[in-house]
Design a protein around this motif. Structure first.
Motif, PDB file in Angstrom:
ATOM      1  N   HIS A  73       0.822  -1.206   0.000  1.00  0.00           N
ATOM      2  CA  HIS A  73       0.000   0.000   0.000  1.00  0.00           C
ATOM      3  C   HIS A  73       0.860   1.262   0.000  1.00  0.00           C
ATOM      4  CE1 HIS A  73       0.596  -1.026   4.313  1.00  0.00           C
ATOM      5  NE2 HIS A  73       0.704   0.286   4.478  1.00  0.00           N
ATOM      6  N   LEU A  74       0.266   2.312  -0.527  1.00  0.00           N
ATOM      7  CA  LEU A  74       0.816   3.661  -0.448  1.00  0.00           C
ATOM      8  C   LEU A  74       0.288   4.296   0.822  1.00  0.00           C
ATOM      9  CD1 LEU A  74       2.377   5.983  -1.967  1.00  0.00           C
ATOM     10  CD2 LEU A  74       0.130   6.689  -2.819  1.00  0.00           C
ATOM     11  N   ARG A  75       1.163   4.985   1.561  1.00  0.00           N
ATOM     12  CA  ARG A  75       0.752   5.554   2.846  1.00  0.00           C
ATOM     13  C   ARG A  75       1.066   7.039   2.913  1.00  0.00           C
ATOM     14  NH1 ARG A  75       2.672   2.941   8.488  1.00  0.00           N
ATOM     15  NH2 ARG A  75       1.138   1.419   7.730  1.00  0.00           N
ATOM     16  N   TYR A  76       0.073   7.803   3.392  1.00  0.00           N
ATOM     17  CA  TYR A  76       0.302   9.156   3.870  1.00  0.00           C
ATOM     18  C   TYR A  76       0.313   9.069   5.399  1.00  0.00           C
ATOM     19  CZ  TYR A  76      -1.535  10.147  -0.830  1.00  0.00           C
ATOM     20  OH  TYR A  76      -1.769  10.155  -2.170  1.00  0.00           O
ATOM     21  N   MET A  77       1.284   9.731   6.026  1.00  0.00           N
ATOM     22  CA  MET A  77       1.443   9.603   7.476  1.00  0.00           C
ATOM     23  C   MET A  77       1.824  10.951   8.067  1.00  0.00           C
ATOM     24  SD  MET A  77       3.736   6.779   9.473  1.00  0.00           S
ATOM     25  CE  MET A  77       3.495   6.420  11.206  1.00  0.00           C
ATOM     26  N   LYS A  78       1.181  11.305   9.152  1.00  0.00           N
ATOM     27  CA  LYS A  78       1.449  12.587   9.799  1.00  0.00           C
ATOM     28  C   LYS A  78       1.794  12.370  11.267  1.00  0.00           C
ATOM     29  CE  LYS A  78      -0.595  17.156  10.683  1.00  0.00           C
ATOM     30  NZ  LYS A  78      -1.776  18.023  10.429  1.00  0.00           N
ATOM     31  N   TYR A  79       2.995  12.816  11.651  1.00  0.00           N
ATOM     32  CA  TYR A  79       3.384  12.882  13.059  1.00  0.00           C
ATOM     33  C   TYR A  79       3.117  14.308  13.542  1.00  0.00           C
ATOM     34  CZ  TYR A  79       5.939   8.429  12.782  1.00  0.00           C
ATOM     35  OH  TYR A  79       6.276   7.109  12.648  1.00  0.00           O
ATOM     36  N   HIS A  80       2.193  14.430  14.493  1.00  0.00           N
ATOM     37  CA  HIS A  80       1.892  15.748  15.037  1.00  0.00           C
ATOM     38  C   HIS A  80       2.984  16.177  16.011  1.00  0.00           C
ATOM     39  CE1 HIS A  80      -2.416  16.152  13.692  1.00  0.00           C
ATOM     40  NE2 HIS A  80      -2.187  14.870  13.432  1.00  0.00           N
ATOM     41  N   ARG A  81       3.353  17.437  15.955  1.00  0.00           N
ATOM     42  CA  ARG A  81       4.367  17.949  16.870  1.00  0.00           C
ATOM     43  C   ARG A  81       3.906  17.767  18.322  1.00  0.00           C
ATOM     44  NH1 ARG A  81       2.001  21.985  13.984  1.00  0.00           N
ATOM     45  NH2 ARG A  81       0.831  23.584  15.104  1.00  0.00           N
ATOM     46  N   ARG A  82       4.862  17.625  19.218  1.00  0.00           N
ATOM     47  CA  ARG A  82       4.568  17.417  20.633  1.00  0.00           C
ATOM     48  C   ARG A  82       5.093  18.592  21.459  1.00  0.00           C
ATOM     49  NH1 ARG A  82       2.601  12.600  22.167  1.00  0.00           N
ATOM     50  NH2 ARG A  82       3.061  10.669  21.035  1.00  0.00           N
ATOM     51  N   SER A  83       4.529  18.738  22.633  1.00  0.00           N
ATOM     52  CA  SER A  83       5.021  19.746  23.573  1.00  0.00           C
ATOM     53  C   SER A  83       6.319  19.265  24.211  1.00  0.00           C
ATOM     54  CB  SER A  83       3.982  20.000  24.664  1.00  0.00           C
ATOM     55  OG  SER A  83       3.834  18.848  25.485  1.00  0.00           O
ATOM     56  N   ALA A  84       7.094  20.204  24.722  1.00  0.00           N
ATOM     57  CA  ALA A  84       8.334  19.846  25.418  1.00  0.00           C
ATOM     58  C   ALA A  84       8.033  18.961  26.615  1.00  0.00           C
ATOM     59  CB  ALA A  84       9.063  21.120  25.850  1.00  0.00           C
ATOM     60  N   GLU A  85       6.888  19.195  27.270  1.00  0.00           N
ATOM     61  CA  GLU A  85       6.507  18.390  28.438  1.00  0.00           C
ATOM     62  C   GLU A  85       6.266  16.940  28.038  1.00  0.00           C
ATOM     63  OE1 GLU A  85       3.018  18.268  31.909  1.00  0.00           O
ATOM     64  OE2 GLU A  85       2.870  19.673  30.216  1.00  0.00           O
ATOM     65  N   ASP A  86       5.532  16.724  26.948  1.00  0.00           N
ATOM     66  CA  ASP A  86       5.269  15.349  26.503  1.00  0.00           C
ATOM     67  C   ASP A  86       6.551  14.665  26.034  1.00  0.00           C
ATOM     68  OD1 ASP A  86       2.621  15.426  27.159  1.00  0.00           O
ATOM     69  OD2 ASP A  86       1.883  15.665  25.104  1.00  0.00           O
ATOM     70  N   ASN A  87       7.404  15.412  25.337  1.00  0.00           N
ATOM     71  CA  ASN A  87       8.671  14.820  24.903  1.00  0.00           C
ATOM     72  C   ASN A  87       9.517  14.380  26.091  1.00  0.00           C
ATOM     73  OD1 ASN A  87       8.491  14.841  22.079  1.00  0.00           O
ATOM     74  ND2 ASN A  87       9.072  16.993  21.959  1.00  0.00           N
ATOM     75  N   ALA A  88       9.488  15.156  27.166  1.00  0.00           N
ATOM     76  CA  ALA A  88      10.246  14.781  28.359  1.00  0.00           C
ATOM     77  C   ALA A  88       9.697  13.491  28.963  1.00  0.00           C
ATOM     78  CB  ALA A  88      10.202  15.915  29.378  1.00  0.00           C
ATOM     79  N   LYS A  89       8.360  13.344  28.983  1.00  0.00           N
ATOM     80  CA  LYS A  89       7.752  12.121  29.515  1.00  0.00           C
ATOM     81  C   LYS A  89       8.133  10.903  28.677  1.00  0.00           C
ATOM     82  CE  LYS A  89       3.652  14.383  31.494  1.00  0.00           C
ATOM     83  NZ  LYS A  89       2.173  14.518  31.399  1.00  0.00           N
ATOM     84  N   LEU A  90       8.315  11.126  27.386  1.00  0.00           N
ATOM     85  CA  LEU A  90       8.639  10.031  26.464  1.00  0.00           C
ATOM     86  C   LEU A  90      10.140   9.834  26.293  1.00  0.00           C
ATOM     87  CD1 LEU A  90       6.015  10.884  23.703  1.00  0.00           C
ATOM     88  CD2 LEU A  90       5.918   8.947  25.264  1.00  0.00           C
ATOM     89  N   GLU A  91      10.934  10.645  26.970  1.00  0.00           N
ATOM     90  CA  GLU A  91      12.389  10.637  26.779  1.00  0.00           C
ATOM     91  C   GLU A  91      12.730  10.817  25.311  1.00  0.00           C
ATOM     92  OE1 GLU A  91      13.609   6.994  28.678  1.00  0.00           O
ATOM     93  OE2 GLU A  91      13.770   7.981  30.634  1.00  0.00           O
ATOM     94  N   ASN A  92      11.890  11.622  24.626  1.00  0.00           N
ATOM     95  CA  ASN A  92      12.062  12.006  23.223  1.00  0.00           C
ATOM     96  C   ASN A  92      11.843  10.864  22.233  1.00  0.00           C
ATOM     97  OD1 ASN A  92      12.502  14.770  23.599  1.00  0.00           O
ATOM     98  ND2 ASN A  92      14.687  14.451  23.986  1.00  0.00           N
ATOM     99  N   VAL A  93      11.401   9.694  22.687  1.00  0.00           N
ATOM    100  CA  VAL A  93      11.154   8.573  21.774  1.00  0.00           C
ATOM    101  C   VAL A  93       9.661   8.499  21.469  1.00  0.00           C
ATOM    102  CG1 VAL A  93      11.321   6.085  21.416  1.00  0.00           C
ATOM    103  CG2 VAL A  93      13.145   7.301  22.635  1.00  0.00           C
ATOM    104  N   TRP A  94       9.296   8.772  20.220  1.00  0.00           N
ATOM    105  CA  TRP A  94       7.890   8.755  19.810  1.00  0.00           C
ATOM    106  C   TRP A  94       7.412   7.357  19.457  1.00  0.00           C
ATOM    107  CZ3 TRP A  94       7.283  13.580  16.089  1.00  0.00           C
ATOM    108  CH2 TRP A  94       7.433  14.752  16.846  1.00  0.00           C
ATOM    109  N   VAL A  95       8.244   6.582  18.759  1.00  0.00           N
ATOM    110  CA  VAL A  95       7.906   5.200  18.392  1.00  0.00           C
ATOM    111  C   VAL A  95       9.108   4.332  18.721  1.00  0.00           C
ATOM    112  CG1 VAL A  95       7.230   3.613  16.555  1.00  0.00           C
ATOM    113  CG2 VAL A  95       6.402   5.981  16.508  1.00  0.00           C
ATOM    114  N   LYS A  96       8.900   3.324  19.570  1.00  0.00           N
ATOM    115  CA  LYS A  96      10.006   2.461  19.962  1.00  0.00           C
ATOM    116  C   LYS A  96      10.619   1.758  18.758  1.00  0.00           C
ATOM    117  CE  LYS A  96       8.819   1.223  24.735  1.00  0.00           C
ATOM    118  NZ  LYS A  96      10.103   1.595  25.343  1.00  0.00           N
ATOM    119  N   GLY A  97      11.856   1.322  18.920  1.00  0.00           N
ATOM    120  CA  GLY A  97      12.517   0.582  17.868  1.00  0.00           C
ATOM    121  C   GLY A  97      11.731  -0.658  17.486  1.00  0.00           C
ATOM    122  N   HIS A  98      11.589  -0.886  16.186  1.00  0.00           N
ATOM    123  CA  HIS A  98      10.750  -1.982  15.705  1.00  0.00           C
ATOM    124  C   HIS A  98      11.190  -2.371  14.299  1.00  0.00           C
ATOM    125  CE1 HIS A  98       8.989   1.647  13.992  1.00  0.00           C
ATOM    126  NE2 HIS A  98       8.483   0.883  13.034  1.00  0.00           N
TER     127      HIS A  98
END
Length: 372
Positions: free
Chosen positions: A197-222
């Motif tokens: 399949h062809l995919r369109y994909m959008k990652y929405h920007r995050r706040s600095a607070e959310d990035n800190a909670k995630l340790e800057n990792v949006w999607v784990k290694g996979h």
């Protein structure tokens, strides 16, 4: 494999669609050193053999590589970004009319924002719209008007990728394995059922607070589900690949390129000789933190009916990757693997489950791993 590239059909309903890529980051990041294959040389005398040698050397290290001169103009690529942008700007109620059947392993259509709670109080930041192959089996699928109005152009784009890019890459892998050139293409035919399949994909920007909670990792290694994944160049730095040393390095948005990575099916078919590439998505550097990351991708998957049993190859035997017949007797088809990986982390309420563990069984004892 298509012998000639015809001029792309022009959209008639939405000629005003346009897209301007954002500037690249000015930060000096630790970039992965990836090989670049010029596939315009494929049909030259000795061209595909030379490319196969280059590719074989590249996949010994990281399993990611670039291709250039692939027969699509930057204008054609940017048109797909523009169409994707328009899709995601539709009202949420409109997009939900085309929601993918994720709970039953279906991936075509719309994946809404925020289905998975990735850490307490923080949900995923991705929207996805997947367009299946343009074959009779999918003829009744409904799409939003922005897709329908540009359907000839989208179909030309997707078919060019499959016939004139993917077909060549699969021939190169067959040459590496010392197999007939059609050994892999014969299981990736466009007119047969598969989850390409062809995919369109959008990652929405995050706040600095959310990035800190995630340790800057949006999607784990996979790893990805199919044979190959093709990512069209977009300038927001966020993709990282895991090297043999376990370290993470950034993938540079090389001008005029497609980034390609090996996925699960090729690993199964070669008993681990071709390794499904591990990658993740992280927060962009500070000078790009304020923008959303829009992507155009093509996912290559074998025909649904193909059993993911290792191929018989002199190379695999010579290097110790020849198959253990007892293990191979338990077969998983490509269609089963994709559906199981899609629905494996979907709860009864339709919400994606968090990836609490680093390894999850998918089907018939086969597992998928996730990496910090």
């Amino acid at each position: 494999m298509a012998a000639a590239v015809q001029a792309p059909p022009q959209a008639t309903e939405a000629p005003s669609l346009a897209y301007k890529q954002v500037p690249e980051t000015e930060y000096d990041l630790e970039w992965a050193q990836l090989a670049t294959l010029d596939i315009s040389t494929f049909d030259q005398p000795g061209g595909k053999e030379a490319l196969a040698k280059q590719l074989e050397a590249a996949i010994q290290t990281i399993g990611f590589f670039y291709i250039v001169n692939f027969g699509l103009s930057q204008e054609e690529v940017d048109r797909q970004f523009a169409i994707g942008k328009e899709v995601f700007e539709l009202p949420t109620d409109e997009k939900l009319k085309y929601r993918a059947d994720l709970e039953n392993g279906g991936y075509n259509g719309y994946k809404p924002l925020g289905l998975r709670e990735v850490t307490p109080g923080v949900h995923d930041n991705t929207e996805i719209y997947n367009i299946p192959k343009f074959i009779p089996a999918h003829a009744e699928r409904v799409h939003p008007s922005v897709i329908n109005d540009n359907k000839p152009e989208i179909e030309h784009f997707a078919r060019h990728i499959h016939d004139n890019i993917v077909g060549k890459l699969l021939v190169l892998f067959a040459i590496i394995l010392e197999l007939p050139e059609d050994a892999l293409t014969s299981h990736h035919r466009y007119d047969q059922l598969s989850d390409c399949h062809l995919r369109y994909m959008k990652y929405h920007r995050r706040s600095a607070e959310d990035n800190a909670k995630l340790e800057n990792v949006w999607v784990k290694g996979h790893t990805d589900f199919g044979s190959l994944t093709l990512l069209f160049r977009q300038p927001v730095a966020a993709l990282q690949v895991r090297g043999a040393d376990g370290g993470w390095r950034w993938v540079k948005p090389l001008a005029g390129s497609i980034t390609v990575n090996v996925a699960d099916a090729l690993q199964f078919l070669t008993n681990g000789f071709l390794k499904s590439s591990i990658h993740r998505v992280v927060a962009p550097p500070p000078d790009q933190a304020h923008v959303d990351r829009l992507g155009v991708l093509y996912f290559v998957r074998p025909e649904d009916a193909l059993e993911l049993r290792p191929v018989q190859s002199a190379v695999l035997a010579r290097l110790g990757y020849d198959v253990n017949e007892d293990e191979a007797a338990v077969g998983i088809t490509a269609g089963e693997w994709v559906k199981a990986r899609v629905k494996g982390n979907i709860g009864k309420d339709g919400k994606r489950l968090p990836l609490n563990g680093l390894e999850q069984e998918v089907i018939k004892g086969k597992s998928a791993k996730y990496y910090d």
